[in-house]
Scaffold this motif. Sequence first.
Motif, short mmCIF file in Angstrom:
data_model
loop_
_atom_site.label_atom_id
_atom_site.label_comp_id
_atom_site.label_asym_id
_atom_site.label_seq_id
_atom_site.Cartn_x
_atom_site.Cartn_y
_atom_site.Cartn_z
N PRO A 1 1.10 -1.00 -0.06
CA PRO A 1 -0.06 -0.39 0.34
C PRO A 1 0.75 0.90 -0.11
N LYS A 2 -0.02 2.10 -0.45
CA LYS A 2 0.96 3.43 -0.65
C LYS A 2 2.14 4.13 1.18
N TYR A 3 1.37 3.22 2.01
CA TYR A 3 2.42 4.44 3.11
C TYR A 3 3.45 3.70 3.69
N LEU A 4 3.27 2.21 3.04
CA LEU A 4 4.17 1.27 3.38
C LEU A 4 5.28 1.17 1.59
N LEU A 5 4.64 1.58 0.50
CA LEU A 5 5.91 1.99 -0.32
C LEU A 5 6.43 2.98 0.16
N GLU A 6 6.20 4.81 0.56
CA GLU A 6 6.81 5.33 1.12
C GLU A 6 7.56 5.79 1.84
N THR A 7 7.75 4.47 3.02
CA THR A 7 8.47 4.68 4.08
C THR A 7 9.71 3.55 3.54
N LEU B 1 11.22 3.25 0.10
CA LEU B 1 11.15 4.39 -0.13
C LEU B 1 12.08 5.48 0.22
N ASP B 2 12.14 6.64 0.91
CA ASP B 2 12.49 7.18 1.70
C ASP B 2 13.23 6.35 3.08
#
Length: 252
Positions: free
Chosen positions: A181-187, A189-190
């Motif tokens: 999901p988006k929140y985990l992909l962003e985490t 990648l960050d």
Amino acid sequence: MRLAERRQHRDRMMPPMSKSMLYEGEGFIFEHQRQLAIDILPQGFLMYSISIKVDGPSEVEVRCGEIRSRLTLTRGDITIAPYRFSIDGAYVGPCELLQLHLKPAVVDRVANELGTQAAIVPVLGAVDPLAEQTIYQLEEELTSGSGSREYVNLLIETLAKHLVKYYAEETCTTKEPGGFPKYLLETTLDYINRGLDRNLSSEEIALAVGIEPARLARAFRASTGKSIHRYLNERRVEEAKLLLMKSRGFNR
């Protein structure tokens, strides 16, 4: 061993199918299901259904028109079937699942509170620790005999909000089987982008985001179309080009 042979072998190893409903609330049904391998006939969903895999690997194939989605589900993988979603058939290997079925009114109410629409997309095998842990907590509350209705309702609302925020058409990053999901992909990648100057390993990244390395690698590729190794190399090349451009600009 061919797929048909593996199916037959697993069928012989599994106990008889059983299905027990743990709890039915005002806006939901919660089930703990253990089943043999089954071929599922065409069907439509009358609720929003969230399933979490609680045992070892199982092969799954879902047919929707010309699209056939195949994946080996592992422990913790999340599958979502939206309200009014339909399939032309499916094969599900022997497995054990926790299943939460949310009535449409629950999701619609939460979507209205968030100022959006409940346009949830179907997802097969997402890696989503927040949803996973919330469902485990819900199971504990419903089966302990001491759980409060208020806390159960809070968990249900939390899961409904999670669906609306991360699995809507415009925000979902897990449209390919097995993604984040988006929140985990962003985490993820960050964390990678902040560590480009170090020798990052998949094991370190997996530990940082709380996912097993094999599941991280699968979900990352499903969400980005690239392996972690390739993404790291591409980002380092981009950073090197930026540094070179800054250096040339400074020298002038």
